[in-house]
Motif scaffolding. Sequence first.
Motif, PDB file in Angstrom:
ATOM      1  N   MET A   1      12.992  -1.662   1.292  1.00 15.76           N
ATOM      2  CA  MET A   1      12.092  -1.394   2.422  1.00 15.76           C
ATOM      3  C   MET A   1      10.444  -1.179   1.993  1.00 15.76           C
ATOM      4  N   LYS A   2      10.598  -0.660   0.900  1.00 15.91           N
ATOM      5  CA  LYS A   2       9.099  -0.450   0.413  1.00 15.91           C
ATOM      6  C   LYS A   2       8.368  -1.600  -0.083  1.00 15.91           C
ATOM      7  N   ASP A   3       9.215  -2.519  -0.842  1.00 17.26           N
ATOM      8  CA  ASP A   3       8.602  -3.957  -1.251  1.00 17.26           C
ATOM      9  C   ASP A   3       8.310  -4.570   0.046  1.00 17.26           C
ATOM     10  N   PHE A   4       9.117  -4.678   1.258  1.00 17.34           N
ATOM     11  CA  PHE A   4       8.585  -5.535   2.160  1.00 17.34           C
ATOM     12  C   PHE A   4       7.325  -4.941   2.943  1.00 17.34           C
ATOM     13  N   LEU A   5       7.238  -3.736   2.882  1.00 17.59           N
ATOM     14  CA  LEU A   5       6.122  -3.049   3.420  1.00 17.59           C
ATOM     15  C   LEU A   5       4.880  -3.392   2.731  1.00 17.59           C
ATOM     16  N   GLU A   6       5.132  -3.289   1.428  1.00 15.49           N
ATOM     17  CA  GLU A   6       3.897  -3.527   0.526  1.00 15.49           C
ATOM     18  C   GLU A   6       3.409  -5.430   0.703  1.00 15.49           C
ATOM     19  N   TYR A   7       4.580  -5.996   0.744  1.00 11.56           N
ATOM     20  CA  TYR A   7       4.306  -7.549   1.008  1.00 11.56           C
ATOM     21  C   TYR A   7       3.516  -7.774   2.082  1.00 11.56           C
ATOM     22  N   VAL A   8       3.929  -7.116   3.346  1.00 10.51           N
ATOM     23  CA  VAL A   8       3.098  -7.213   4.609  1.00 10.51           C
ATOM     24  C   VAL A   8       1.888  -6.706   4.576  1.00 10.51           C
ATOM     25  N   LEU A   9       1.741  -5.544   3.922  1.00  9.14           N
ATOM     26  CA  LEU A   9       0.202  -5.178   4.028  1.00  9.14           C
ATOM     27  C   LEU A   9      -0.614  -5.811   3.025  1.00  9.14           C
ATOM     28  N   LYS A  10      -0.078  -6.424   1.930  1.00  3.73           N
ATOM     29  CA  LYS A  10      -1.002  -7.273   1.043  1.00  3.73           C
ATOM     30  C   LYS A  10      -1.418  -8.531   1.658  1.00  3.73           C
ATOM     31  N   ALA A  11      -0.351  -9.129   2.634  1.00  9.04           N
ATOM     32  CA  ALA A  11      -0.840 -10.168   3.425  1.00  9.04           C
ATOM     33  C   ALA A  11      -2.060 -10.034   4.373  1.00  9.04           C
ATOM     34  N   ILE A  12      -1.944  -8.739   4.924  1.00 11.07           N
ATOM     35  CA  ILE A  12      -3.091  -8.525   6.000  1.00 11.07           C
ATOM     36  C   ILE A  12      -4.248  -7.969   5.382  1.00 11.07           C
ATOM     37  N   ALA A  13      -4.433  -7.088   4.344  1.00  9.62           N
ATOM     38  CA  ALA A  13      -5.486  -6.743   3.414  1.00  9.62           C
ATOM     39  C   ALA A  13      -6.333  -7.884   3.108  1.00  9.62           C
ATOM     40  N   LYS A  14      -7.598  -7.401   3.102  1.00  5.14           N
ATOM     41  CA  LYS A  14      -8.696  -8.185   2.526  1.00  5.14           C
ATOM     42  C   LYS A  14      -8.637  -8.041   0.987  1.00  5.14           C
ATOM     43  N   HIS A  15      -8.278  -6.726   0.674  1.00 12.30           N
ATOM     44  CA  HIS A  15      -8.164  -6.373  -0.871  1.00 12.30           C
ATOM     45  C   HIS A  15      -6.998  -6.015  -1.227  1.00 12.30           C
ATOM     46  N   PRO A  16      -5.905  -7.091  -1.361  1.00 15.43           N
ATOM     47  CA  PRO A  16      -4.503  -6.886  -1.792  1.00 15.43           C
ATOM     48  C   PRO A  16      -4.323  -6.047  -2.931  1.00 15.43           C
ATOM     49  N   ASP A  17      -5.126  -6.326  -3.989  1.00 15.97           N
ATOM     50  CA  ASP A  17      -4.907  -5.444  -5.156  1.00 15.97           C
ATOM     51  C   ASP A  17      -5.108  -3.780  -5.129  1.00 15.97           C
ATOM     52  N   ASP A  18      -5.588  -3.390  -3.925  1.00 18.88           N
ATOM     53  CA  ASP A  18      -5.823  -2.116  -3.681  1.00 18.88           C
ATOM     54  C   ASP A  18      -4.888  -1.319  -2.806  1.00 18.88           C
ATOM     55  N   VAL A  19      -3.773  -2.050  -2.502  1.00 20.79           N
ATOM     56  CA  VAL A  19      -2.480  -1.546  -1.656  1.00 20.79           C
ATOM     57  C   VAL A  19      -1.581  -1.046  -2.464  1.00 20.79           C
ATOM     58  N   VAL A  20      -1.532   0.228  -2.077  1.00 17.89           N
ATOM     59  CA  VAL A  20      -0.556   1.012  -2.798  1.00 17.89           C
ATOM     60  C   VAL A  20       0.335   1.694  -1.915  1.00 17.89           C
ATOM     61  N   VAL A  21       1.742   1.524  -2.021  1.00 20.58           N
ATOM     62  CA  VAL A  21       2.665   2.354  -1.210  1.00 20.58           C
ATOM     63  C   VAL A  21       3.520   3.314  -2.011  1.00 20.58           C
ATOM     64  N   VAL A  22       3.452   4.461  -1.562  1.00 20.83           N
ATOM     65  CA  VAL A  22       4.417   5.782  -2.125  1.00 20.83           C
ATOM     66  C   VAL A  22       5.381   6.039  -1.135  1.00 20.83           C
ATOM     67  N   GLU A  23       6.583   6.082  -1.895  1.00 25.51           N
ATOM     68  CA  GLU A  23       7.598   6.446  -1.055  1.00 25.51           C
ATOM     69  C   GLU A  23       7.984   7.764  -1.534  1.00 25.51           C
ATOM     70  N   TYR A  24       8.648   8.678  -0.333  1.00 25.09           N
ATOM     71  CA  TYR A  24       9.196  10.041  -0.887  1.00 25.09           C
ATOM     72  C   TYR A  24      10.047  10.316   0.377  1.00 25.09           C
ATOM     73  N   THR A  25      10.820  11.501   0.228  1.00 24.73           N
ATOM     74  CA  THR A  25      11.382  12.147   1.454  1.00 24.73           C
ATOM     75  C   THR A  25      10.822  13.551   1.619  1.00 24.73           C
ATOM     76  N   ASP A  40     -10.101  -2.022   4.504  1.00 19.05           N
ATOM     77  CA  ASP A  40      -8.742  -2.564   4.910  1.00 19.05           C
ATOM     78  C   ASP A  40      -8.172  -1.273   6.193  1.00 19.05           C
ATOM     79  N   VAL A  41      -8.621  -0.269   6.104  1.00 20.31           N
ATOM     80  CA  VAL A  41      -7.852   0.496   6.910  1.00 20.31           C
ATOM     81  C   VAL A  41      -8.003   0.235   8.377  1.00 20.31           C
ATOM     82  N   GLY A  42      -8.975  -0.175   8.975  1.00 18.97           N
ATOM     83  CA  GLY A  42      -9.102  -0.730  10.382  1.00 18.97           C
ATOM     84  C   GLY A  42      -8.041  -1.930  10.375  1.00 18.97           C
ATOM     85  N   GLN A  43      -8.087  -2.560   9.533  1.00 20.62           N
ATOM     86  CA  GLN A  43      -7.291  -4.172   9.618  1.00 20.62           C
ATOM     87  C   GLN A  43      -5.875  -3.599   9.649  1.00 20.62           C
TER      88      GLN A  43
END
Length: 74
Positions: A1-25, A40-43
């Motif tokens: 799920m985390k990998d899919f989320l990163e994939y989608v966010l990087k496709a949307i973002a203008k700066h895909p190298d800056d996308v970081v997703v941290v998963e925890y409970t 990219d926040v607004g995007q």
Amino acid sequence: MKDFLEYVLKAIAKHPDDVVVVEYTEDGKKVFDISVHPEDVGQIIGKDGRTIKSIKILLSAMADDSDFILKVIR
């Protein structure tokens, strides 16, 4: 799920190298902290939160337990 989320966010973002997703409970729920470039926040959130809501719907369809939180941080 985390990998899919990163994939989608990087496709949307203008700066895909800056996308970081941290998963925890937290309190029995999965939490995804989404860190993106300030431009990219607004995007990622979208007008009236439509984009982030759509991403959450996609993740809910993928997940067995749809009990999770998305947090967009800078």
